[in-house]
Design a protein around this motif. Structure first.
Motif, PDB file in Angstrom:
ATOM      1  N   PRO A  12      61.913  38.197  14.572  1.00 15.30           N
ATOM      2  CA  PRO A  12      61.995  37.198  15.969  1.00 15.30           C
ATOM      3  C   PRO A  12      63.133  36.316  15.893  1.00 15.30           C
ATOM      4  O   PRO A  12      63.663  36.011  14.949  1.00 15.30           O
ATOM      5  CB  PRO A  12      60.646  36.512  15.686  1.00 15.30           C
ATOM      6  CG  PRO A  12      59.880  37.250  14.488  1.00 15.30           C
ATOM      7  CD  PRO A  12      60.735  38.167  13.848  1.00 15.30           C
ATOM      8  N   SER A  13      63.493  35.963  16.791  1.00 10.76           N
ATOM      9  CA  SER A  13      64.731  35.287  16.993  1.00 10.76           C
ATOM     10  C   SER A  13      64.327  33.460  16.906  1.00 10.76           C
ATOM     11  O   SER A  13      62.950  33.351  16.679  1.00 10.76           O
ATOM     12  CB  SER A  13      65.400  34.964  18.624  1.00 10.76           C
ATOM     13  OG  SER A  13      64.163  34.317  19.190  1.00 10.76           O
ATOM     14  N   ARG A  14      65.354  32.746  16.449  1.00  6.47           N
ATOM     15  CA  ARG A  14      65.101  31.570  16.060  1.00  6.47           C
ATOM     16  C   ARG A  14      64.140  30.802  17.065  1.00  6.47           C
ATOM     17  O   ARG A  14      63.416  30.141  16.715  1.00  6.47           O
ATOM     18  CB  ARG A  14      66.423  30.705  16.055  1.00  6.47           C
ATOM     19  CG  ARG A  14      66.136  29.260  15.482  1.00  6.47           C
ATOM     20  CD  ARG A  14      67.357  28.538  15.530  1.00  6.47           C
ATOM     21  NE  ARG A  14      68.714  29.169  15.385  1.00  6.47           N
ATOM     22  CZ  ARG A  14      69.681  28.653  14.904  1.00  6.47           C
ATOM     23  NH1 ARG A  14      69.722  27.230  14.249  1.00  6.47           N
ATOM     24  NH2 ARG A  14      70.802  29.292  14.826  1.00  6.47           N
ATOM     25  N   ILE A  24      62.657  35.347   5.440  1.00  9.79           N
ATOM     26  CA  ILE A  24      62.843  36.628   4.527  1.00  9.79           C
ATOM     27  C   ILE A  24      64.451  36.488   4.112  1.00  9.79           C
ATOM     28  O   ILE A  24      65.402  36.598   4.925  1.00  9.79           O
ATOM     29  CB  ILE A  24      62.658  37.870   5.446  1.00  9.79           C
ATOM     30  CG1 ILE A  24      61.151  37.644   5.787  1.00  9.79           C
ATOM     31  CG2 ILE A  24      62.897  38.958   4.755  1.00  9.79           C
ATOM     32  CD1 ILE A  24      60.651  39.140   6.284  1.00  9.79           C
ATOM     33  N   ALA A  25      64.681  36.178   3.013  1.00 10.21           N
ATOM     34  CA  ALA A  25      65.908  35.936   2.591  1.00 10.21           C
ATOM     35  C   ALA A  25      66.774  36.934   2.178  1.00 10.21           C
ATOM     36  O   ALA A  25      66.877  37.074   0.943  1.00 10.21           O
ATOM     37  CB  ALA A  25      66.077  34.834   1.482  1.00 10.21           C
ATOM     38  N   THR A  26      67.478  37.917   3.120  1.00  8.73           N
ATOM     39  CA  THR A  26      68.221  38.967   2.556  1.00  8.73           C
ATOM     40  C   THR A  26      69.453  39.110   3.896  1.00  8.73           C
ATOM     41  O   THR A  26      69.002  38.808   4.949  1.00  8.73           O
ATOM     42  CB  THR A  26      67.606  40.070   2.479  1.00  8.73           C
ATOM     43  OG1 THR A  26      68.550  41.242   2.236  1.00  8.73           O
ATOM     44  CG2 THR A  26      66.789  40.771   3.761  1.00  8.73           C
ATOM     45  N   PHE A  27      70.576  39.400   3.416  1.00  2.00           N
ATOM     46  CA  PHE A  27      71.658  39.655   4.470  1.00  2.00           C
ATOM     47  C   PHE A  27      71.712  41.230   4.474  1.00  2.00           C
ATOM     48  O   PHE A  27      72.465  41.772   5.215  1.00  2.00           O
ATOM     49  CB  PHE A  27      72.825  39.149   3.936  1.00  2.00           C
ATOM     50  CG  PHE A  27      72.963  37.564   4.124  1.00  2.00           C
ATOM     51  CD1 PHE A  27      72.948  36.980   5.391  1.00  2.00           C
ATOM     52  CD2 PHE A  27      73.081  36.872   3.011  1.00  2.00           C
ATOM     53  CE1 PHE A  27      73.480  35.953   5.663  1.00  2.00           C
ATOM     54  CE2 PHE A  27      73.118  35.298   3.122  1.00  2.00           C
ATOM     55  CZ  PHE A  27      73.208  34.821   4.591  1.00  2.00           C
ATOM     56  N   ASN A  28      71.011  41.998   3.736  1.00  2.00           N
ATOM     57  CA  ASN A  28      70.911  43.238   3.893  1.00  2.00           C
ATOM     58  C   ASN A  28      70.084  44.134   5.066  1.00  2.00           C
ATOM     59  O   ASN A  28      69.009  43.793   5.066  1.00  2.00           O
ATOM     60  CB  ASN A  28      70.749  43.927   2.496  1.00  2.00           C
ATOM     61  CG  ASN A  28      70.785  45.627   2.562  1.00  2.00           C
ATOM     62  OD1 ASN A  28      70.360  46.202   3.380  1.00  2.00           O
ATOM     63  ND2 ASN A  28      71.285  46.048   1.392  1.00  2.00           N
ATOM     64  N   HIS A  50      69.937  33.910   9.220  1.00  2.00           N
ATOM     65  CA  HIS A  50      70.764  33.611  10.458  1.00  2.00           C
ATOM     66  C   HIS A  50      69.911  32.645  11.456  1.00  2.00           C
ATOM     67  O   HIS A  50      70.374  31.860  12.143  1.00  2.00           O
ATOM     68  CB  HIS A  50      71.142  34.911  11.452  1.00  2.00           C
ATOM     69  CG  HIS A  50      71.717  35.693  10.496  1.00  2.00           C
ATOM     70  ND1 HIS A  50      73.225  35.706  10.415  1.00  2.00           N
ATOM     71  CD2 HIS A  50      71.569  36.929   9.916  1.00  2.00           C
ATOM     72  CE1 HIS A  50      73.647  36.791   9.683  1.00  2.00           C
ATOM     73  NE2 HIS A  50      72.834  37.441   9.281  1.00  2.00           N
ATOM     74  N   ASP A  51      68.600  33.010  11.576  1.00  2.00           N
ATOM     75  CA  ASP A  51      67.945  31.804  12.332  1.00  2.00           C
ATOM     76  C   ASP A  51      67.893  30.638  11.963  1.00  2.00           C
ATOM     77  O   ASP A  51      67.880  29.522  12.298  1.00  2.00           O
ATOM     78  CB  ASP A  51      66.139  32.605  12.386  1.00  2.00           C
ATOM     79  CG  ASP A  51      66.086  33.730  13.063  1.00  2.00           C
ATOM     80  OD1 ASP A  51      66.780  34.269  14.038  1.00  2.00           O
ATOM     81  OD2 ASP A  51      64.981  34.652  12.612  1.00  2.00           O
ATOM     82  N   CYS A  52      68.029  30.437  10.618  1.00  2.00           N
ATOM     83  CA  CYS A  52      68.154  29.190   9.798  1.00  2.00           C
ATOM     84  C   CYS A  52      69.570  28.574   9.937  1.00  2.00           C
ATOM     85  O   CYS A  52      69.660  27.687   9.237  1.00  2.00           O
ATOM     86  CB  CYS A  52      67.394  29.187   8.595  1.00  2.00           C
ATOM     87  SG  CYS A  52      65.755  29.655   8.419  1.00  2.00           S
ATOM     88  N   GLY A  53      70.508  29.325  10.452  1.00  2.00           N
ATOM     89  CA  GLY A  53      71.905  28.993  10.283  1.00  2.00           C
ATOM     90  C   GLY A  53      72.536  29.147   9.221  1.00  2.00           C
ATOM     91  O   GLY A  53      73.663  28.152   8.857  1.00  2.00           O
TER      92      GLY A  53
END
Ligand code: ITT
Length: 226
Positions: A12-14, A24-28, A50-53
């Motif tokens: 879901p988007s921000r 969900i804390a991953t950049f992968n 990304h949603d959290c900036g």
């Protein structure tokens, strides 16, 4: 850490994510897709870094999956001021003394992508006969609260390193990770079959089971349906 890319479209988007969503804390992106599937059962909306900036990666300084998973989950939970899950994982190859292990994302050096890491692995094993190509995936799932509470859960999946990449599914080392009970690599099977037996599937099923306990209640995002 791997190259930083945008998250998959299924998250879901921000704008759509409520304040009580789980980070969900991953950049992968490959890992993200799996975590969204594995956490679907808790019924909470998922939100991305990304949603959290948050764009800066956490520097993994630990020597174990547990240290890195705890560090990542805590770091991002504090930054985003909400419960966060993270995963630290890797591939352990017996003929390489357990390498690349917790350094799996950095195998091949800075700038290497998944394909370059797979080529390096195949090269390192070019003289290894079939019986010495045993390996395992390991994942440690972590859930943290912004107040510093954190729990970790481990999962392991045994397999072998194939002689050449096979399949187009999954991500990372999956085209080389041959799972004997399926007679296929993890890149040749549907997502659900990987989740059912994978290191990450096992680790996150333990995490979800913890959230269902009395102790786990305080880690649940407010929107969870557990
Ligand atoms: P985050 O730290 O942002 O979550 P990362 O890719 O840096 O992303 P890790 O530090 O945990 O994550 O590195 C794990 C690496 O191990 C990952 O980049 C893959 O190369 C490999 N790996 C782990 N689990 C895998 C799986 O299920 N399939 C394929 N490769 C996997």
């Amino acid at each position: 850490m791997t190259a930083r890319r945008r998250p998959p479209a299924s998250v879901p988007s921000r704008a759509a994510a409520p304040g009580d969503a789980l980070l969900i804390a991953t950049f992968n992106p490959g890992k993200m897709r799996e975590l969204v599937r594995l956490l679907a059962g808790i019924g909470a909306a998922c939100i991305t870094l990304h949603d959290c900036g948050i764009e800066a990666p956490y520097e993994e300084t630990g020597t174990t999956y547990e240290e890195n998973a705890r560090g990542k989950a805590l770091h991002y939970a504090r930054l985003a001021r909400r419960a966060a899950v993270a995963d630290d994982s890797g591939l352990e190859v017996d003929a390489l003394g357990g390498a690349p292990g917790p350094l799996s994302a950095r195998y091949g050096g800075p700038g290497a992508d998944d394909a370059a890491r797979r080529r390096r692995l195949l090269d390192a094993l070019k003289d290894a006969p079939d019986e010495r190509r045993t390996a395992r995936y390991v994942a440690v799932a972590a859930i943290a609260r912004p107040d510093g509470a954190v729990r970790t859960f481990r999962g392991v999946c045994e397999g072998r390193i194939a002689r050449a990449p096979r399949g187009t599914g999954g991500f990372g080392y999956d085209p080389l990770f041959y799972y004997p009970p399926y007679r296929a690599t993890f890149a040749e099977i549907p997502d659900g079959r990987k989740d059912a037996v994978s290191h990450r599937g096992a680790a996150f099923r333990r995490l979800v089971a913890f959230l269902e306990t009395e102790e786990g209640r305080s880690f649940r995002p407010a929107g969870a349906r557990l």
